[in-house]
Design an enzyme around this catalytic site. Structure first.
Site: not given
Length: 226
Positions: A33, A35
């Site tokens: 991922d 953020d």
């Protein structure tokens, strides 16, 4: 329906070929991922008065920000790379073929990938955004060319992953550098930017996660060789 069947068969063939190649190279797949996992970002308009010092020229920024804070004019935001991320990517790439998977748009994903991997060493074209996802509002390993039992996910959010892939997930502690990030998630303490501090590199979440990933790799290939 025939075209859908042909497309699925082609995906299965490519997935099988890629999995065999990775096993020969003694690598697994790692889905990362963006953020709050590898970085934290905030729109220019979200920067508070306490954080105005972040808008200074680079040469007068605190030392720990000079190589990790960026102004991205395309998406109009400040981006702070997570401490240890460069070492993490370098070491993880020795054991894993790495993918980015974000619920952000594709142009945003490309901007962030260029900050994390400016020489295009780690990700190549393995960047997945919400525009590529096969499920609305959910992440799925359908778009990753690898066998599910040889894929590891590193993400700060379990809820975004479809239930059949949650077992592949290592949940990482969320990185809140900006005040807006704390406010958004209801965190009741000041952000790193407000405190003019940052995570400890050697004891932070990415360093801990790397050790877990190294252990998983060792255990997997120990099992394969039995």
């Amino acid at each position: 329906m025939q075209n859908l069947s042909l497309a699925k068969n082609e995906m299965d063939r490519l997935r099988d070929e890629n999995s065999k190649r990775l096993l020969r190279d003694r690598k697994l797949s790692l889905v990362l991922d963006l953020d709050h996992t590898l970085l934290n970002s905030a729109g220019f308009s979200r920067i508070t008065g306490e954080e105005e010092y972040l808008n200074c020229e680079r040469d007068v920024l605190p030392e720990y920000l000079k190589s990790s804070l960026f102004r991205v004019h395309g998406s109009k935001r400040l981006v702070k790379l997570r401490p240890y991320v460069n070492t993490f990517l370098k070491e993880a790439s020795k054991l894993y073929e790495m993918h980015i998977y974000t619920m952000g748009g594709f142009s945003y994903a490309l901007e962030m990938a260029k900050l994390l991997d400016p020489k295009n060493i780690y990700f190549n074209s393995r960047i997945v955004s919400r525009d590529d996802s096969t499920r609305r509002y959910e992440k799925s390993l359908d778009v990753v060319l690898g066998k599910e039992n040889a894929i590891v996910i590193l993400d700060d959010k379990e809820s975004v992953w479809c239930k059949e892939h949650k077992e592949n997930l290592i949940k990482i502690e969320r990185y809140h550098f900006f005040a807006h990030s704390c406010k958004r998630f209801g965190v009741d303490h000041k952000s790193h930017s407000q405190l003019k501090s940052d995570e400890n590199e050697s004891e932070g979440a990415l360093a801990t996660s790397l050790k877990i990933l190294q252990q998983i790799h060792t255990l997997f290939f120990d099992m394969v060789c039995i």
